[in-house]
Design a protein around this motif. Sequence first.
Motif, PDB file in Angstrom:
ATOM      1  N   GLU A   1       0.840  -1.211   0.000  1.00 50.07           N
ATOM      2  CA  GLU A   1       0.000   0.000   0.000  1.00 50.07           C
ATOM      3  C   GLU A   1       0.870   1.255   0.000  1.00 50.07           C
ATOM      4  N   MET A   2       1.934   1.224   0.771  1.00 49.91           N
ATOM      5  CA  MET A   2       2.849   2.359   0.825  1.00 49.91           C
ATOM      6  C   MET A   2       3.546   2.553  -0.528  1.00 49.91           C
ATOM      7  N   ASN A   3       3.882   1.452  -1.189  1.00 49.91           N
ATOM      8  CA  ASN A   3       4.514   1.532  -2.506  1.00 49.91           C
ATOM      9  C   ASN A   3       3.561   2.120  -3.547  1.00 49.91           C
ATOM     10  N   VAL A   4       2.325   1.676  -3.524  1.00 57.04           N
ATOM     11  CA  VAL A   4       1.329   2.189  -4.479  1.00 57.04           C
ATOM     12  C   VAL A   4       1.129   3.687  -4.253  1.00 57.04           C
ATOM     13  N   PHE A   5       0.982   4.086  -2.993  1.00 64.22           N
ATOM     14  CA  PHE A   5       0.813   5.505  -2.676  1.00 64.22           C
ATOM     15  C   PHE A   5       2.039   6.299  -3.140  1.00 64.22           C
ATOM     16  N   SER A   6       3.223   5.773  -2.896  1.00 62.36           N
ATOM     17  CA  SER A   6       4.464   6.447  -3.318  1.00 62.36           C
ATOM     18  C   SER A   6       4.462   6.685  -4.820  1.00 62.36           C
ATOM     19  N   ASP A   7       4.095   5.663  -5.584  1.00 57.69           N
ATOM     20  CA  ASP A   7       4.049   5.814  -7.040  1.00 57.69           C
ATOM     21  C   ASP A   7       3.039   6.871  -7.471  1.00 57.69           C
ATOM     22  N   VAL A   8       1.895   6.913  -6.801  1.00 58.20           N
ATOM     23  CA  VAL A   8       0.867   7.914  -7.126  1.00 58.20           C
ATOM     24  C   VAL A   8       1.420   9.317  -6.867  1.00 58.20           C
ATOM     25  N   VAL A   9       2.071   9.496  -5.730  1.00 57.01           N
ATOM     26  CA  VAL A   9       2.634  10.810  -5.380  1.00 57.01           C
ATOM     27  C   VAL A   9       3.719  11.197  -6.376  1.00 57.01           C
ATOM     28  N   TRP A  10       4.662  10.270  -6.629  1.00 62.05           N
ATOM     29  CA  TRP A  10       5.741  10.572  -7.569  1.00 62.05           C
ATOM     30  C   TRP A  10       5.192  10.923  -8.947  1.00 62.05           C
ATOM     31  N   ASP A  11       4.226  10.149  -9.435  1.00 59.48           N
ATOM     32  CA  ASP A  11       3.649  10.440 -10.752  1.00 59.48           C
ATOM     33  C   ASP A  11       3.047  11.833 -10.795  1.00 59.48           C
ATOM     34  N   ASP A  12       2.348  12.213  -9.731  1.00 62.38           N
ATOM     35  CA  ASP A  12       1.734  13.534  -9.669  1.00 62.38           C
ATOM     36  C   ASP A  12       2.802  14.635  -9.696  1.00 62.38           C
ATOM     37  N   VAL A  13       3.829  14.479  -8.878  1.00 61.54           N
ATOM     38  CA  VAL A  13       4.905  15.478  -8.806  1.00 61.54           C
ATOM     39  C   VAL A  13       5.639  15.564 -10.140  1.00 61.54           C
ATOM     40  N   LEU A  14       6.008  14.423 -10.679  1.00 62.67           N
ATOM     41  CA  LEU A  14       6.795  14.399 -11.916  1.00 62.67           C
ATOM     42  C   LEU A  14       6.022  14.957 -13.110  1.00 62.67           C
TER      43      LEU A  14
END
Length: 158
Positions: free
Chosen positions: A46-59
Amino acid sequence: MKYRQLTKEQFESLHVEFAHFLASQSIDVNEWDQIKKEKPHVAEEEMNVFSDVVWDDVLTRIEYLEHFSANIINLFKCHKETLHRIVVKVTVSTINLMEKEGYEWLLKNPSHEQVEILEGTKEYQQERNTELFDLIEKGSSISKGELYEYFNRLITKS
């Protein structure tokens, strides 16, 4: 995982967003505590999925990146399909661009004979966000683009 897991500090600063993320999956705080305790691998995922969502948004929102070393500054403008790069190289051995004095010297002397400015544009070889993430992992910082635009104006005048 597409990028990397957010750091503990990043998770702490995004705790409200993470709570919303969990809530969107019908996971409340009690259930989250239970998952962490009984199924740590699920919590990690769950933490990994959230991390990817955040990174995608920022990037996706990045317009400019910059990377400093002692004698070279790499400035990037991140378009949708291409990456434009301006490289500023100072060959004066006493100038360190990572120090305030060196940086100020460059801004006052951009046309000095020992300042080289090169530029180029390339298409992304991978997905845009993946390439930008790689630049960040290698030390680039997100910027507002003031320095890029300053040197771009100098190049355009030439």
